[in-house]
Write an enzyme that holds these catalytic residues in place. Structure first.
Site, PDB file in Angstrom:
ATOM      1  N   ASN A 173     -12.105  -1.411   6.461  1.00 57.83           N
ATOM      2  CA  ASN A 173     -10.723  -1.357   5.961  1.00 57.83           C
ATOM      3  C   ASN A 173     -10.266   0.058   5.639  1.00 57.83           C
ATOM      4  OD1 ASN A 173     -11.846  -0.838   3.442  1.00 57.83           O
ATOM      5  ND2 ASN A 173     -10.395  -2.145   2.370  1.00 57.83           N
TER       6      ASN A 173
ATOM      7  N   TYR B 256      -3.014 -12.623  -5.278  1.00 51.61           N
ATOM      8  CA  TYR B 256      -2.332 -11.815  -6.293  1.00 51.61           C
ATOM      9  C   TYR B 256      -0.845 -12.142  -6.408  1.00 51.61           C
ATOM     10  CZ  TYR B 256      -0.990  -8.969  -2.285  1.00 51.61           C
ATOM     11  OH  TYR B 256      -0.505  -8.549  -1.080  1.00 51.61           O
TER      12      TYR B 256
ATOM     13  N   SER C 261       0.803  -1.228   0.000  1.00 50.37           N
ATOM     14  CA  SER C 261       0.000   0.000   0.000  1.00 50.37           C
ATOM     15  C   SER C 261       0.838   1.282   0.000  1.00 50.37           C
ATOM     16  CB  SER C 261      -0.981  -0.001   1.177  1.00 50.37           C
ATOM     17  OG  SER C 261      -1.967  -0.978   0.969  1.00 50.37           O
TER      18      SER C 261
ATOM     19  N   ALA D 278     -14.818 -18.874   3.359  1.00 49.00           N
ATOM     20  CA  ALA D 278     -15.827 -18.297   4.255  1.00 49.00           C
ATOM     21  C   ALA D 278     -15.183 -17.360   5.270  1.00 49.00           C
ATOM     22  CB  ALA D 278     -16.608 -19.405   4.960  1.00 49.00           C
TER      23      ALA D 278
ATOM     24  N   ASP E 199     -13.243  -3.111   0.020  1.00 48.02           N
ATOM     25  CA  ASP E 199     -12.983  -4.385  -0.667  1.00 48.02           C
ATOM     26  C   ASP E 199     -14.118  -4.741  -1.630  1.00 48.02           C
ATOM     27  OD1 ASP E 199     -10.551  -4.887   0.523  1.00 48.02           O
ATOM     28  OD2 ASP E 199     -11.401  -6.058   2.162  1.00 48.02           O
TER      29      ASP E 199
ATOM     30  N   LYS F 137      -9.523  -5.130  11.756  1.00 46.19           N
ATOM     31  CA  LYS F 137     -10.674  -4.755  10.922  1.00 46.19           C
ATOM     32  C   LYS F 137     -12.003  -4.756  11.683  1.00 46.19           C
ATOM     33  CE  LYS F 137      -9.029  -5.978   6.323  1.00 46.19           C
ATOM     34  NZ  LYS F 137      -9.477  -6.551   5.044  1.00 46.19           N
TER      35      LYS F 137
HETATM   36  P1  ATR Z   1      -9.417 -13.811   4.855  1.00 36.93           P
HETATM   37  O1  ATR Z   1      -9.757 -12.723   5.828  1.00 36.93           O
HETATM   38  O2  ATR Z   1      -8.271 -13.480   3.947  1.00 36.93           O
HETATM   39  O3  ATR Z   1     -10.615 -14.294   4.103  1.00 36.93           O
HETATM   40  P2  ATR Z   1      -9.539 -15.995   6.751  1.00 36.93           P
HETATM   41  O4  ATR Z   1     -10.649 -15.316   7.448  1.00 36.93           O
HETATM   42  O5  ATR Z   1      -8.447 -16.593   7.556  1.00 36.93           O
HETATM   43  O6  ATR Z   1      -8.820 -15.019   5.733  1.00 36.93           O
HETATM   44  O7  ATR Z   1     -10.187 -17.132   5.792  1.00 36.93           O
HETATM   45  C1  ATR Z   1      -9.389 -18.026   5.092  1.00 36.93           C
HETATM   46  C2  ATR Z   1     -10.271 -18.919   4.214  1.00 36.93           C
HETATM   47  O8  ATR Z   1      -9.401 -19.798   3.481  1.00 36.93           O
HETATM   48  C3  ATR Z   1     -11.224 -19.806   4.980  1.00 36.93           C
HETATM   49  O9  ATR Z   1     -12.388 -20.021   4.206  1.00 36.93           O
HETATM   50  C4  ATR Z   1     -10.424 -21.119   5.109  1.00 36.93           C
HETATM   51  O10 ATR Z   1     -11.211 -22.286   5.268  1.00 36.93           O
HETATM   52  P3  ATR Z   1     -11.701 -22.776   6.723  1.00 36.93           P
HETATM   53  O11 ATR Z   1     -12.883 -21.935   7.068  1.00 36.93           O
HETATM   54  O12 ATR Z   1     -12.023 -24.196   6.553  1.00 36.93           O
HETATM   55  O13 ATR Z   1     -10.530 -22.550   7.661  1.00 36.93           O
HETATM   56  C5  ATR Z   1      -9.762 -21.158   3.767  1.00 36.93           C
HETATM   57  N1  ATR Z   1      -8.547 -21.982   3.783  1.00 36.93           N
HETATM   58  C6  ATR Z   1      -7.348 -21.680   4.330  1.00 36.93           C
HETATM   59  N2  ATR Z   1      -6.468 -22.691   4.144  1.00 36.93           N
HETATM   60  C7  ATR Z   1      -7.138 -23.657   3.445  1.00 36.93           C
HETATM   61  C8  ATR Z   1      -6.775 -24.932   2.928  1.00 36.93           C
HETATM   62  N3  ATR Z   1      -5.535 -25.428   3.077  1.00 36.93           N
HETATM   63  N4  ATR Z   1      -7.722 -25.631   2.253  1.00 36.93           N
HETATM   64  C9  ATR Z   1      -8.966 -25.140   2.073  1.00 36.93           C
HETATM   65  N5  ATR Z   1      -9.366 -23.931   2.551  1.00 36.93           N
HETATM   66  C10 ATR Z   1      -8.465 -23.191   3.212  1.00 36.93           C
END
Ligand code: ATR
Length: 277
Positions: A87, A220, A16, A125, A100, A67
């Protein structure tokens, strides 16, 4: 001096500052600067007050893990409340928003992807998925959510229904989601495939990739993820996450400066910063 910056804990490895400072320079806004501002979560209230009242800050971007934590100390707008995360803060009126959503929808539009009526699968999610589901559903897409932990997807949707009135979005397994007719866009909102784990993909190995589907990968770095290669091999088109990152920054820039952001300058600065590693 008009100061803005990024608060979070930690805030290293952000592109940023490069992006915003290049934009200030391009528009001759020599009295503006964008700084990294590490603030531990347990002093966020005091941190905001100090930046606003003593630091002369115009506003800040907010990243993990602050956040949600900033919400009680500012006035979140409808969008930030709906997404459950702020954000961007404008200290002039002490409001907070979430750029976002605009960044994501703006980048879809810039890439010629129309949203109304489109059937979309959102992978993930977390916070990023929440912004995507909210934006897509509000723009008229028919959305299905697939997440490694199905319970988290159901909770996110229950929450979005309550906070933003988002209805009709279901959590399904990938199998079930693909049985639906006319899936034409898959959005990766997980961190899977992000550098340095560039050989990972959120696509279950062995499952054929549907033909001709557009993939939007919020990752990215790298610019071309394994998921994007899988989509291309199946005749689909692909969009990486840099555009969303730049456009959420551009939206914040416009809130603070009141001027149209030089988006191409911000793109180039972001690309250069990523290349540096
Ligand atoms: P962000 O704020 O960037 O969305 P986050 O809240 O930590 O980050 O969410 C990460 C997402 O990536 C979640 O949906 C997570 O799945 P889970 O809810 O099952 O934890 C998903 N994720 C992270 N690592 C993963 C993996 N190895 N395989 C599948 N999903 C993954």
């Amino acid at each position: 001096m008009n100061r803005v910056g990024l608060i979070g804990w930690p805030v290293t490895h952000s592109i940023s500052p490069a992006m915003h400072n290049a934009a200030f320079a391009a528009l001759g806004l020599d009295d503006w600067s964008y700084e990294l501002l590490p603030i531990p979560p347990d002093i966020v209230r005091q941190g905001l007050r100090t930046l606003r009242d003593e630091g002369g800050f115009i506003g800040v971007n907010v990243t993990v893990p602050l956040k949600q934590a900033v919400m009680p100390y500012i006035k979140p707008d409808d969008r930030a409340r709906a997404v459950g995360a702020v954000n961007t803060i404008n200290f002039r009126d002490n409001t907070g928003t979430n750029t976002d959503v605009a960044g994501f929808l703006g980048d879809l539009e810039a890439n010629g992807v129309t949203v109304p009526g489109r059937r979309v699968i959102v992978l993930g999610a977390g916070g990023a998925a929440r912004a995507a589901v909210y934006g897509l559903a509000r723009a008229g897409a028919r959305v299905t959510v697939v997440n490694r932990t199905p319970e988290k997807a159901r909770l996110m949707l229950a929450d979005l229904a309550l906070s933003a009135g988002i209805q009709g979005v279901e959590a399904k397994t990938l199998d079930e989601a693909l049985e639906q007719d006319g899936v034409s866009l898959i959005v990766n909102c997980t961190s899977v495939g992000m550098w340095p784990h560039v050989d990972d993909s959120p696509w279950i190995s062995g499952l054929p990739f549907p033909r001709g589907v557009t993939v939007y990968d919020m990752v990215y770095r790298p610019a071309m993820t394994r998921l994007m290669r899988q989509a291309e091999a199946a005749g689909g088109s692909v969009i990486g996450g840099l555009g969303m990152l730049v456009r959420q920054g551009a939206a914040a820039f416009e809130i603070w400066t009141g001027q149209p952001a030089p988006v191409e300058v911000m793109f180039e600065a972001a690309r250069m910063e990523i290349r540096k590693g």
